[in-house]
Scaffold this active site. Structure first.
Site, PDB file in Angstrom:
ATOM      1  N   MET A 677      80.672 -12.849  85.681  1.00 25.64           N
ATOM      2  CA  MET A 677      79.925 -14.102  85.565  1.00 25.64           C
ATOM      3  C   MET A 677      78.559 -13.885  86.217  1.00 25.64           C
ATOM      4  SD  MET A 677      82.058 -16.208  84.061  1.00 25.64           S
ATOM      5  CE  MET A 677      81.677 -17.888  84.487  1.00 25.64           C
ATOM      6  N   ARG A 795      79.135   0.071  78.882  1.00 29.62           N
ATOM      7  CA  ARG A 795      80.308  -0.606  78.352  1.00 29.62           C
ATOM      8  C   ARG A 795      79.877  -2.053  78.164  1.00 29.62           C
ATOM      9  NH1 ARG A 795      83.635  -5.198  79.820  1.00 29.62           N
ATOM     10  NH2 ARG A 795      85.617  -4.937  78.725  1.00 29.62           N
ATOM     11  N   LEU A 796      79.884  -2.545  76.933  1.00 34.90           N
ATOM     12  CA  LEU A 796      79.332  -3.852  76.593  1.00 34.90           C
ATOM     13  C   LEU A 796      80.459  -4.872  76.549  1.00 34.90           C
ATOM     14  CD1 LEU A 796      77.141  -2.451  73.726  1.00 34.90           C
ATOM     15  CD2 LEU A 796      76.302  -3.172  75.953  1.00 34.90           C
ATOM     16  N   ASP A 797      80.346  -5.916  77.370  1.00 37.84           N
ATOM     17  CA  ASP A 797      81.399  -6.917  77.521  1.00 37.84           C
ATOM     18  C   ASP A 797      81.277  -7.994  76.455  1.00 37.84           C
ATOM     19  OD1 ASP A 797      83.563  -8.146  79.267  1.00 37.84           O
ATOM     20  OD2 ASP A 797      82.075  -9.756  79.248  1.00 37.84           O
ATOM     21  N   VAL A 799      81.496  -8.486  73.099  1.00 40.73           N
ATOM     22  CA  VAL A 799      80.496  -8.352  72.033  1.00 40.73           C
ATOM     23  C   VAL A 799      80.806  -9.260  70.845  1.00 40.73           C
ATOM     24  CG1 VAL A 799      79.910  -5.996  72.687  1.00 40.73           C
ATOM     25  CG2 VAL A 799      81.777  -6.386  71.076  1.00 40.73           C
ATOM     26  N   ARG A 800      81.933  -9.947  70.857  1.00 38.66           N
ATOM     27  CA  ARG A 800      82.208 -10.924  69.797  1.00 38.66           C
ATOM     28  C   ARG A 800      81.276 -12.121  69.878  1.00 38.66           C
ATOM     29  NH1 ARG A 800      88.230 -12.755  70.180  1.00 38.66           N
ATOM     30  NH2 ARG A 800      87.351 -14.329  68.781  1.00 38.66           N
ATOM     31  N   GLU A 822      83.348  -4.020  73.663  1.00 34.11           N
ATOM     32  CA  GLU A 822      84.662  -4.646  73.795  1.00 34.11           C
ATOM     33  C   GLU A 822      84.782  -5.740  72.742  1.00 34.11           C
ATOM     34  OE1 GLU A 822      87.297  -7.306  76.924  1.00 34.11           O
ATOM     35  OE2 GLU A 822      85.152  -7.575  76.661  1.00 34.11           O
ATOM     36  N   GLY A 890      92.267   5.912  62.636  1.00 28.95           N
ATOM     37  CA  GLY A 890      92.543   6.444  61.306  1.00 28.95           C
ATOM     38  C   GLY A 890      91.408   6.289  60.338  1.00 28.95           C
ATOM     39  N   ASP A 904      91.738  -6.258  82.275  1.00 29.11           N
ATOM     40  CA  ASP A 904      92.168  -7.533  81.703  1.00 29.11           C
ATOM     41  C   ASP A 904      93.628  -7.499  81.275  1.00 29.11           C
ATOM     42  OD1 ASP A 904      89.762  -8.955  81.966  1.00 29.11           O
ATOM     43  OD2 ASP A 904      88.930  -7.968  80.203  1.00 29.11           O
TER      44      ASP A 904
END
Length: 1022
Positions: A677, A795-797, A799-800, A822, A890, A904
């Site tokens: 945060m 490391r990107l938190d 990303v959605r 992520e 795959g 998490d």
């Protein structure tokens, strides 16, 4: 030119010398009357040839004397005066007396011989000298000779004067020619050097320009291809959009027109039907009523007629018939009223018919209005199409201009980067050369020391041999002393040498050094208390029988060498300091070399965006080096410890295990202690440690060649202040944003930016990345973390929460060595069980990777979710219908970052924990398969699996498994799973009874390197 000038001078000097010699020596016997003209003629001929040669040379015409050719014979008579003419001048000067003339002539050794053309030998001639005695023939000859001598003297003086002038002019001309020739030679040489230098420069510049031209052409071709593809795609999108919009508008307009026409037709039909029905009903009613009225009237008339007839008959008969007639008139009046009533009703029906007609007219008007609106809609559609075409044209032009400006900017940026890269490479090369030279000098110094030590060792060995020989001699002497007494020592000549001088005699020293040792003693104290042997005096000499002599044992005799040989002297403080400095220098050089190697490795990174097809040495931000093994260096409770310090101490162990990358926790000030945060992005003093401790931790990792990923939270940020309405949407710190930095559809924080491009994170204000100032500030922050703090990647938190295109822009700006996103999405479930087909889930993750242009990898959440179920005797889930792994691994293995747990899903949060008893099977799967595996901190250091995970990592490294390594799944059943990776490593998990020896299609010999029974087994190709 210089050589030609020197040749000319040498010819002239040789000419003068030969002229003088010929006049003074060779022609002494010639008559004077013939001598002077012949010499002048010869000199004139030679000088004429030289002047002609000079005139033929354009470089020397300016230096010719200003005399006329008519005076050439007079001028060139100067050559006569250089040799014999000087003697004649001397003789004419002495001709005032005959004796002097005679003596001069005799002194000049002139002989009176007749010329070959005038008289024969031995004949006398008037005015000619003859004989060796120098006698005169007569006085007239003397006078004539005197006059001739005076004339010759005057001519000689004049010739000498003219000669001196000519010589001076010739000297000046030669000097000017030499200066001019030297200047011309220097100028020519300088010009040639400049030409050669210019040629070399031109060749180098041409080569560089050609190389740059080829590179620019290649890049231009690539850019043109990209531009063409982009333009085609934009045009297709524009045409498609315009077409779809036009079709939709046309369909809508057609639908509306058809609807209006149908409504109008329905209304018209309804109105007509209502009119016809009303008209028919009214007409029928009128007709019926009229018919009834007429019938009633006819009946009444007939009745009245009958009554009238009867009345007439009655009138005639009785006056009462008048009443009946009055009654008949009343009935007729009623009929008339009925008729009037019917007429009024008919008028009402006619009015209703008129109203219906008016409604029909209005319906027709509305239909016409609808047709007009339809025409207007068609015109609007046409106008929209025209406007769309114009907008598409303008956008195409704008895109073309933007592409051109982008090309120019890219070219300028590329040039700047290339220049900076060349400068950096030059600095690195010089630093590397300096380090190599220093290392070579150190190695040379150590070699010299080794050789000195070897020489000292050989000398010590020689001294050992000498002391052994001396010990034998001492032993013999002691035996003699025991047998004969101490007088043997006085009689023996070598006794003193054995006890006193023997040690020096065995040293390889000069006599002066030996005497110095005798006089001043050794330079340092002996490390042992060596006893000094001396000769006893006669008074103190005991009796021979009283002296107990005990011969030493052979071991003790031979230990004399150990007793005598000095141990290595303690190192002086200065030497210790020097050795310490040397060690420190070597350590510093090694550290500098490693740092330079890391910097050179970073400079080898290529621009991200390549596909999976490529060489192994291609470095992309989406894949790293292709050999990355990531360690998550924290858990959910790490903030409770001085974490940076504790983790820095584990750098050596992580490198020993084989990890190449460490993922550190979020570094910024945060409302939550875990760091997710963030508040002030530039404040790096957190519960994990201070900014300096963070930098030391990163340096510790870099010293062990481990790159560091920073956990950056870009989706959201906590505000520092409240707005006037009490909403927390005012940010503080260096990046003091306002509500315009928050997306407008965030329901809790009243943002004033654009709508969100992803999912909403409801716990904090969601940042609007479409704002230019927001992206500018974030790019500056990421570059600061890279350059000043030392992070290598990200490391990107979450990303959605925002579009992947912004991630691509941030990566291209900060140029990380590795980047992971992520993208945590829910899998597909059916009846509480994970569905076998998870293509839609992994497709969503790949869509995000595509949005970044392949510049970032993503955590393979699909593989984690499938492993949860597959390892419980459902190993058939580990193969998809195409025979590939079922996760992102795959479909796009180079962008798949596999993992089992993180802070998490596991740790104290445990949102989605991996089955504890299946962890080793899970690691056996992801650490032997393609993709980039990640190991969680708790599993390595808290779960007692350190050695097993380290063995799996070493097996992966030995086999050379990379993120793009090919895989062939051999078995996936209820009992277990088996696969061969890159034709170098076979693995099996589960109860499956399998080994490479049982597989027919496997070539080569395979040796089992790890065996955990039914958990997993690993074979490596021998």
């Amino acid at each position: 030119m210089e050589s030609s000038a020197a040749l000319l001078m040498s010819k002239r000097s040789s000419f003068y010398t030969s002229s003088v010699v010929n006049i003074s020596c060779n022609q002494r016997s010639a008559p004077i009357g013939h001598f002077a003209p012949a010499a002048i003629t010869r000199a004139s001929q030679i000088q004429t040839r030289k002047l002609n040669a000079v005139k033929g040379n354009p470089l020397r015409r300016d230096f010719l004397p200003s005399h006329q050719p008519s005076n050439l014979a007079t001028r060139e008579s100067c050559f006569f005066g250089q040799g014999g003419a000087r003697r004649l001048a001397g003789a004419s000067g002495a001709s005032r007396t005959l004796i002097n003339v005679r003596s001069r002539i005799v002194g000049s050794s002139f002989k009176t011989e007749p010329a070959a053309s005038e008289s024969a030998p031995g004949e006398r001639a008037g005015g000619v000298l003859e004989g060796e005695n120098g006698t005169l023939a007569n006085s007239s000859d003397v006078e004539a000779l005197r006059a001739a001598l005076q004339a010759a003297e005057q001519k000689a003086k004049a010739a000498a004067t003219e000669k001196e002038k000519a010589l001076q002019a010739l000297h000046d001309a030669e000097k000017r020619i030499e200066e001019y020739a030297a200047n011309m030679i220097a100028t020519a040489e300088e010009a040639m050097n400049e030409v050669e230098g210019a040629k070399e420069t031109f060749r180098a510049e041409l080569e560089r320009v050609s190389q740059e031209k080829r590179e620019v052409e290649a890049k231009l071709a690539e850019a043109q291809s990209d531009a063409v593809q982009l333009a085609v795609r934009v045009e297709e999108m524009a045409v498609s959009a315009i077409k779809e919009r036009a079709e939709a508008s046309a369909e809508d307009a057609s639908y509306r027109i058809a609807q209006a026409q149908a409504m109008a037709a329905d209304a018209k039909v309804a109105v007509e039907q209502r009119i016809r029905k009303a008209a028919d009903e009214a007409a029928a009613a009128v007709i019926n009523e009229a018919r009834a009225t007429i019938e009633d009237a006819l009946a009444a008339a007939s009745l009245a007629q009958k009554q009238a007839r009867s009345a007439e008959a009655a009138l005639q008969d009785n006056m009462g018939v008048l009443d009946k007639l009055a009654q008949a008139e009343a009935d007729a009046s009623r009929s008339e009223q009925a008729r009037a009533r019917l007429e009024s009703e008919l008028r009402v029906v006619q009015m209703e018919v008129q109203r219906l007609r008016d409604e029909v007219i209005q319906a027709e008007a509305r239909a016409k209005s609808a047709e007009a609106r339809i025409a207007a809609a068609e015109a609007a559609v046409a106008e929209i199409q025209r406007n769309s075409e114009e907008v598409a044209g303008r956008r195409e032009k704008e895109l073309a201009g933007a592409l051109e400006s982008f090309k120019l900017a890219a070219q300028a940026k590329e040039d700047a980067v290339r220049i900076a890269y060349e400068n950096e490479n030059e600095k690195l090369r010089k630093a590397t050369e300096a380090a190599q030279n220093a290392a070579k000098m150190k190695e040379t110094s150590w070699e010299r020391r080794y050789r000195a030590l070897e020489q000292a060792l050989r000398a010590s060995e020689q001294q050992v041999d000498a002391w052994r020989a001396r010990a034998v001699a001492v032993e013999d002497l002691m035996k003699q002393v025991k047998a004969k007494g101490f007088d043997v020592l006085r009689e023996a000549g070598e006794a003193r040498d054995l006890f006193n001088g023997g040690r020096m005699s065995n040293m390889l020293l000069s006599d002066s050094q030996r005497w110095e040792l005798l006089a001043n003693g050794p330079r340092r104290d002996s490390p042992f208390n060596v006893p000094k042997y001396g000769l006893p005096t006669r008074s103190s000499q005991p009796a021979i029988d009283d002296v107990p002599v005990e011969l030493p044992s052979p071991d003790s005799v031979w230990s004399i060498a150990d007793f005598i040989i000095p141990t290595p002297a303690p190192v002086k403080p200065e030497e210790k300091e020097e050795l310490t400095r040397e060690v420190e220098d070597r350590v510093a050089i090694e550290k500098e070399r490693q740092r330079l190697e890391r910097r050179m490795l970073r400079h080898k990174r290529e621009k991200p965006g390549e596909s999976d097809v490529g060489t192994d040495d291609t470095w992309e931000s989406g894949t790293g080096s292709g050999e990355e093994i990531v360690f998550q260096g924290f858990h959910w409770e790490s903030h409770r410890h001085p974490w940076y310090q504790e983790l820095a101490a584990k750098a050596g162990d992580l490198a020993e295990c084989g990890f190449t990358t460490v993922w550190l926790p979020p570094p910024t000030e945060s409302v939550a202690p875990q760091g997710y945060m963030p508040v002030d992005l530039y404040n790096l003093n957190t519960p994990y440690g201070s900014q300096e401790e963070l930098k030391k931790c990163i340096d510790a990792m870099h010293e062990h060649n481990i790159q560091v990923l920073g956990d950056v939270v870009l989706n959201h940020r906590c505000a520092s202040k409240q707005s006037p309405d009490g909403t927390w949407n005012i940010f503080g710190g260096k990046l003091a944003w306002g509500p315009n930095a928050i997306v407008r559809d965030d329901p809790n924080f009243k943002g004033q930016g654009n709508p969100s491009s992803g999912d909403i994170f409801h716990a904090a204000p969601n940042i609007d990345h479409s704002q230019e100032f927001v992206r500018h500030d974030i790019k500056g922050w990421l570059e600061w973390l890279r350059k000043d703090i030392g992070y290598d990647g990200w490391r990107l938190d979450f990303v959605r929460g925002f579009w992947g295109g912004w991630v691509k822009e941030y990566i291209e700006s900060s140029k990380p060595s590795f980047a992971i996103g992520e993208y945590w999405d829910s899998l597909a479930y059916e009846n509480g069980q994970v569905c076998y087909n998870q293509d839609a889930h992994r497709q969503r993750i790949i869509n995000w990777i595509n949005a970044t242009g392949g510049a970032a990898s993503a955590f393979d959440v699909t593989t984690k979710g499938i492993l949860h179920s597959a390892l419980h005797n459902e190993y058939w889930r580990l193969i998809d219908p195409q025979g590939k792994p079922p996760g992102v691994m795959g479909w796009w293995p180079s962008r798949a970052v596999t993992f089992l747990e993180n802070h998490d899903t596991g740790s104290t949060q445990a949102h989605w924990p991996f089955p504890r008893d299946k962890l080793l099977q899970g690691y056996a799967y992801i650490l032997t398969h393609p993709g980039t595996p990640t190991v969680f901190y708790d599993h390595l250091y808290d779960f007692g699996m350190h050695d097993q995970i380290a063995d799996l990592l070493k097996a992966r490294i030995r086999a050379g498994i990379k993120c793009r390594s090919p895989i062939k799944i051999l078995h996936a059943t209820m009992e277990g799973y088996a696969a061969v990776i890159d034709k170098k490593l076979c693995m099996k998990i589960g109860h499956l009874d399998w080994s490479p020896a049982k597989e027919n299609n496997l070539e080569g010999r395979w040796g089992r390197t790890l065996d955990r029974g039914t958990d997993y087994q690993i074979w490596e190709k021998e």
